[in-house]
Design an enzyme around this catalytic site. Structure first.
Site, PDB file in Angstrom:
ATOM      1  N   TRP A  10       0.820  -1.219   0.000  1.00 50.43           N
ATOM      2  CA  TRP A  10       0.000   0.000   0.000  1.00 50.43           C
ATOM      3  C   TRP A  10       0.852   1.266   0.000  1.00 50.43           C
ATOM      4  CZ3 TRP A  10      -4.427  -1.324   4.074  1.00 50.43           C
ATOM      5  CH2 TRP A  10      -5.157  -2.419   3.582  1.00 50.43           C
ATOM      6  N   LYS A  11       2.163   1.108   0.153  1.00 54.59           N
ATOM      7  CA  LYS A  11       3.087   2.258   0.164  1.00 54.59           C
ATOM      8  C   LYS A  11       2.575   3.328   1.140  1.00 54.59           C
ATOM      9  CE  LYS A  11       4.528   0.974  -4.462  1.00 54.59           C
ATOM     10  NZ  LYS A  11       5.076   1.370  -5.753  1.00 54.59           N
ATOM     11  N   HIS A  95      12.809  -2.549  -1.430  1.00 56.72           N
ATOM     12  CA  HIS A  95      11.996  -1.990  -2.517  1.00 56.72           C
ATOM     13  C   HIS A  95      12.775  -0.899  -3.250  1.00 56.72           C
ATOM     14  CE1 HIS A  95       8.750   0.031  -4.628  1.00 56.72           C
ATOM     15  NE2 HIS A  95       8.069  -1.086  -4.490  1.00 56.72           N
ATOM     16  N   GLY A 173       4.458   1.929 -11.130  1.00 55.30           N
ATOM     17  CA  GLY A 173       3.631   3.130 -11.082  1.00 55.30           C
ATOM     18  C   GLY A 173       3.551   3.879 -12.394  1.00 55.30           C
ATOM     19  N   SER A 213       3.075  -2.211 -12.261  1.00 56.36           N
ATOM     20  CA  SER A 213       1.838  -1.992 -13.038  1.00 56.36           C
ATOM     21  C   SER A 213       1.082  -3.291 -13.322  1.00 56.36           C
ATOM     22  CB  SER A 213       2.144  -1.237 -14.334  1.00 56.36           C
ATOM     23  OG  SER A 213       2.694   0.041 -14.039  1.00 56.36           O
ATOM     24  N   GLY A 234       1.123  -2.565  -6.313  1.00 57.29           N
ATOM     25  CA  GLY A 234       1.011  -1.232  -5.737  1.00 57.29           C
ATOM     26  C   GLY A 234      -0.385  -0.675  -5.963  1.00 57.29           C
ATOM     27  N   GLY A 235      -0.518   0.163  -6.973  1.00 61.60           N
ATOM     28  CA  GLY A 235      -1.776   0.891  -7.224  1.00 61.60           C
ATOM     29  C   GLY A 235      -3.015   0.012  -7.238  1.00 61.60           C
TER      30      GLY A 235
HETATM   31  P1  13P Z   1       2.539  -0.471  -9.040  1.00 56.53           P
HETATM   32  O1  13P Z   1       1.718  -1.736  -9.040  1.00 56.53           O
HETATM   33  O2  13P Z   1       1.761   0.727  -8.575  1.00 56.53           O
HETATM   34  O3  13P Z   1       3.256  -0.266 -10.326  1.00 56.53           O
HETATM   35  O4  13P Z   1       3.669  -0.680  -7.909  1.00 56.53           O
HETATM   36  C1  13P Z   1       4.404  -1.835  -7.914  1.00 56.53           C
HETATM   37  C2  13P Z   1       5.231  -1.865  -6.696  1.00 56.53           C
HETATM   38  O5  13P Z   1       6.157  -1.084  -6.537  1.00 56.53           O
HETATM   39  C3  13P Z   1       4.868  -2.849  -5.659  1.00 56.53           C
HETATM   40  O6  13P Z   1       5.855  -2.933  -4.683  1.00 56.53           O
END
Ligand code: 13P
Length: 255
Positions: A10-11, A95, A173, A213, A234-235
């Site tokens: 979730w960053k 990361h 991202g 992504s 991530g997203g």
């Molecule tokens: P995204 O899925 O937003 O590209 O991010 C990937 C990521 O960095 C997961 O750790």
């Protein structure tokens, strides 16, 4: 046989209240998932509350980082014991955002990996090349340095408790995903590195996630590749329905 592991990173997103809500939605969405290992990594601040939400469910708790020391004067940091106490099972380490913004090196990755393993948690070791490194033909040397650095001094038993996340930095991202073939090629190379370190049978047992992504539209194609064993998301992990849209094809492939 190795497992498909799909983890939501979730960053720096979601307040504690928002994290609790999303965790509840993920628990409900993943209720019938039996084969894929599902994990979510909220911010450190939200971990304890989210731990209460996932308790007794099939969703595992992951942290986004850790410090390698047990305690002391390390302002802003959180120790592995603290994570263990609240039920964290997986810890994302190395990361690319930690590497590029916060000075993470292969050496600090290795220290964190050892500490996490010593407390019987599972490190998710992140590796991956930048666009420049790929364009300059340095993909293999970058991955080799990162894998050898992260696994330095680890036994085969230790290695079996790890997960690798191959995340090409240019795909994170950006909406640009590695093609199925590009990702498979890198994953096969990484598995070959593990085989050199620990032999083929250990290498075949370690799950290697793809990250960058990944979304419902491309998950089935990526997960169908021979050496892709899950995703670090991530997203698309910030909404329960899109996260499930990645988990579901993994579950179908695992049956
Ligand atoms: P995204 O899925 O937003 O590209 O991010 C990937 C990521 O960095 C997961 O750790």
């Amino acid at each position: 046989m190795r497992k498909i592991v799909i983890a939501g990173n979730w960053k720096m997103n979601k307040t504690v209240a928002e994290s609790v809500k999303l965790a509840g939605e993920v628990v409900a969405a993943a209720r019938d998932i039996k084969h894929v290992v599902v994990a979510i990594a909220p911010t450190h601040l939200a971990l304890a509350k989210v731990a209460e939400v996932v308790k007794g469910s099939n969703v595992k708790l992951a942290a986004q980082d850790v410090h390698w020391e047990n305690q002391g004067a390390f302002t802003g940091k959180v120790s592995a014991d603290m994570l263990k106490e609240i039920g964290v099972e997986y810890v994302i380490i190395g990361h690319s955002e930690q590497r590029s913004y916060f000075g993470e090196t292969d050496e600090t990755v290795n220290k964190k990996v050892r500490k996490v393993l010593s407390l019987a948690m599972k490190p998710i070791v992140c590796i991956g090349e930048t666009l420049t490194e790929r364009k300059e033909g340095r993909l293999e040397s970058v991955l080799t340095t990162q894998v050898n650095g992260a696994y330095a001094g680890l036994s085969a038993d230790d290695a079996l408790s790890t997960v690798i996340a191959y995340e090409p930095v240019w795909a994170i991202g950006t909406g640009v995903t590695a093609s199925d073939d590009e990702a498979q090629e890198a994953h096969a190379f990484v598995r070959g590195l593990l085989a050199k370190l620990y032999g083929d049978s250990v290498a075949q047992s370690i799950s290697i996630q793809y990250g960058g992504s990944m979304k419902p539209e491309n998950a089935a194609g990526l997960l169908a590749q021979k050496d892709i064993d899950g995703g670090l998301i991530g997203g698309a992990a910030l909404k329960a329905d899109s996260f499930l849209g990645i988990i579901a094809p993994g579950e179908a492939l695992s049956k």
